[in-house]
Design an enzyme around this catalytic site. Structure first.
Site, PDB file in Angstrom:
ATOM      1  N   ASN A   9       0.865  -1.173   0.000  1.00 40.89           N
ATOM      2  CA  ASN A   9       0.000   0.000   0.000  1.00 40.89           C
ATOM      3  C   ASN A   9       0.905   1.227   0.000  1.00 40.89           C
ATOM      4  OD1 ASN A   9      -1.749   2.093   0.483  1.00 40.89           O
ATOM      5  ND2 ASN A   9      -2.321   1.447   2.551  1.00 40.89           N
ATOM      6  N   TRP A  10       1.016   1.833  -1.156  1.00 41.28           N
ATOM      7  CA  TRP A  10       1.950   2.968  -1.285  1.00 41.28           C
ATOM      8  C   TRP A  10       1.439   4.234  -0.611  1.00 41.28           C
ATOM      9  CZ3 TRP A  10       3.969   2.837  -7.081  1.00 41.28           C
ATOM     10  CH2 TRP A  10       4.560   1.577  -7.314  1.00 41.28           C
ATOM     11  N   LYS A  11       0.158   4.241  -0.260  1.00 42.09           N
ATOM     12  CA  LYS A  11      -0.448   5.445   0.331  1.00 42.09           C
ATOM     13  C   LYS A  11      -0.204   6.646  -0.603  1.00 42.09           C
ATOM     14  CE  LYS A  11      -0.009   3.314   4.819  1.00 42.09           C
ATOM     15  NZ  LYS A  11       0.099   3.449   6.259  1.00 42.09           N
ATOM     16  N   HIS A  95      -9.349   1.440   5.057  1.00 43.94           N
ATOM     17  CA  HIS A  95      -8.053   1.611   5.731  1.00 43.94           C
ATOM     18  C   HIS A  95      -8.238   2.559   6.929  1.00 43.94           C
ATOM     19  CE1 HIS A  95      -3.918   2.733   6.514  1.00 43.94           C
ATOM     20  NE2 HIS A  95      -3.588   1.610   5.906  1.00 43.94           N
ATOM     21  N   GLU A  97      -6.631   4.987   7.881  1.00 47.32           N
ATOM     22  CA  GLU A  97      -6.453   6.408   7.549  1.00 47.32           C
ATOM     23  C   GLU A  97      -7.722   6.974   6.911  1.00 47.32           C
ATOM     24  OE1 GLU A  97      -2.808   5.693   5.443  1.00 47.32           O
ATOM     25  OE2 GLU A  97      -1.900   5.140   7.353  1.00 47.32           O
ATOM     26  N   GLU A 167      -4.943  -4.448  10.921  1.00 51.12           N
ATOM     27  CA  GLU A 167      -3.920  -3.416  11.069  1.00 51.12           C
ATOM     28  C   GLU A 167      -4.172  -2.639  12.359  1.00 51.12           C
ATOM     29  OE1 GLU A 167      -2.039  -2.355   7.003  1.00 51.12           O
ATOM     30  OE2 GLU A 167      -3.753  -1.058   7.296  1.00 51.12           O
ATOM     31  N   GLY A 173       2.988   2.610  10.761  1.00 44.94           N
ATOM     32  CA  GLY A 173       3.965   3.678  10.547  1.00 44.94           C
ATOM     33  C   GLY A 173       4.687   4.108  11.810  1.00 44.94           C
ATOM     34  N   SER A 212       3.945  -1.835  10.387  1.00 49.44           N
ATOM     35  CA  SER A 212       5.404  -1.895  10.561  1.00 49.44           C
ATOM     36  C   SER A 212       5.997  -3.261  10.238  1.00 49.44           C
ATOM     37  CB  SER A 212       5.795  -1.438  11.969  1.00 49.44           C
ATOM     38  OG  SER A 212       5.369  -0.097  12.191  1.00 49.44           O
ATOM     39  N   GLY A 233       3.028  -0.931   4.276  1.00 47.61           N
ATOM     40  CA  GLY A 233       3.065   0.491   3.955  1.00 47.61           C
ATOM     41  C   GLY A 233       4.484   0.926   3.617  1.00 47.61           C
ATOM     42  N   GLY A 234       5.166   1.511   4.586  1.00 44.60           N
ATOM     43  CA  GLY A 234       6.495   2.089   4.365  1.00 44.60           C
ATOM     44  C   GLY A 234       7.467   1.164   3.644  1.00 44.60           C
TER      45      GLY A 234
HETATM   46  P1  13P Z   1       3.340   0.594   7.666  1.00 42.88           P
HETATM   47  O1  13P Z   1       3.817  -0.719   7.075  1.00 42.88           O
HETATM   48  O2  13P Z   1       4.060   1.782   7.143  1.00 42.88           O
HETATM   49  O3  13P Z   1       3.279   0.522   9.166  1.00 42.88           O
HETATM   50  O4  13P Z   1       1.819   0.786   7.160  1.00 42.88           O
HETATM   51  C1  13P Z   1       0.913  -0.240   7.320  1.00 42.88           C
HETATM   52  C2  13P Z   1      -0.306   0.097   6.565  1.00 42.88           C
HETATM   53  O5  13P Z   1      -1.070   0.950   6.937  1.00 42.88           O
HETATM   54  C3  13P Z   1      -0.538  -0.626   5.303  1.00 42.88           C
HETATM   55  O6  13P Z   1      -1.826  -0.417   4.842  1.00 42.88           O
END
Ligand code: 13P
Length: 253
Positions: A9-11, A95, A97, A167, A173, A212, A233-234
């Site tokens: 997930n590149w956000k 998600h 967010e 999640e 993050g 993470s 994510g990251g």
């Molecule tokens: P991180 O891997 O950056 O913690 O993000 C997780 C996430 O929200 C994936 O959708």
């Protein structure tokens, strides 16, 4: 045996140039990973271009979000049919967010899930508790509400092709990861919620962990019975790190 899935997930990250490097790095080793599935979820505007890049590979394309509406006067929205049209097989729904920053309630999340279902897009339904909810012992109740609202709205059959991602908000993050035991406990509970409606669908349901995940902690997470891959994510923005997570999912490290 459920095939593990690793979804990036590149956000709100990326550029045409950065994507070019990232996708090249992923494609360089993706085809060697036969026993796990890999999915990339870039921002909407890059879907077509990345879809073309990965068309001849085993890597799949997904979106991060979808409109409830099918079409019409809804400025700024992108429909499930459009996502299908540009080659998406999957879409992330609900998600944390979207829930915390953009007002996606359980009801709205359920409507998005249904919109994706109508187009045959595989949903990755995200659920997870905040730190406050975990500390007050409300984790399982929150998960039951988040999964239960969608289940009541669309019915268990709609989960036959869907995926759930656990999640924990406090792990996203932050560098804090749920321990394999903490994650397994919630994953098993999610499976039991679905099993109460349909044991067969529950047994085949893939439940991803997100929060993470890195190459270094992926092997122990993916070793748990009910962890069927990761939503990353990251670490999905770094080809080497992402592919080391994919290798962990494939059981090759
Ligand atoms: P991180 O891997 O950056 O913690 O993000 C997780 C996430 O929200 C994936 O959708």
């Amino acid at each position: 045996m459920r095939t593990k899935l690793v979804a990036g997930n590149w956000k709100l990250n990326g550029s045409r140039e950065a994507n070019q490097r990232l996708v090249s790095g992923i494609l360089a080793s993706a085809d060697a990973i036969a026993s796990a599935e890999i999915l990339l979820c870039p921002p909407f505007v890059y879907l077509s271009e990345i879809g073309a890049r990965i068309a001849d590979s085993t890597v799949m394309l997904g979106a991060q979000h979808v409109a409830i509406q099918e079409g019409g006067a809804f400025t700024g929205e992108v429909s499930a049919a459009m996502l299908k049209d540009v080659g998406c097989s999957h879409v992330i729904i609900g998600h944390s967010e979207r829930r915390s920053l953009f007002g996606d309630t359980d009801e709205i999340v359920s409507a998005r899930f249904r919109a994706a279902d109508h187009q045959g897009l595989k949903q990755i339904l995200c659920v997870g508790e905040s730190l406050e909810e975990r500390e007050s012992g409300a984790t399982m109740k929150v998960i039951e509400r988040q999964v239960g609202t969608v289940l009541d709205t669309v019915g268990v059959q709609a989960f036959a092709d869907a995926i759930i991602a656990y999640e924990p908000v406090w792990a996203i993050g932050t560098g804090l990861t749920a321990t394999p035991g903490q994650a397994q406990e919630v994953h098993a509970h999610i499976r039991s919620i679905i099993a109460a409606s349909d044991a067969k669908i529950a047994a085949g349901l893939r439940i991803l962990y997100g929060g993470s995940v890195k190459g270094s902690n992926a092997p122990e997470l993916f070793a748990m019975d009910d962890i069927d891959g990761g939503l990353i994510g990251g670490a999905s923005l770094d080809a080497d790190e992402f592919m080391s997570i994919c290798r962990a999912a494939a059981g090759t490290i």
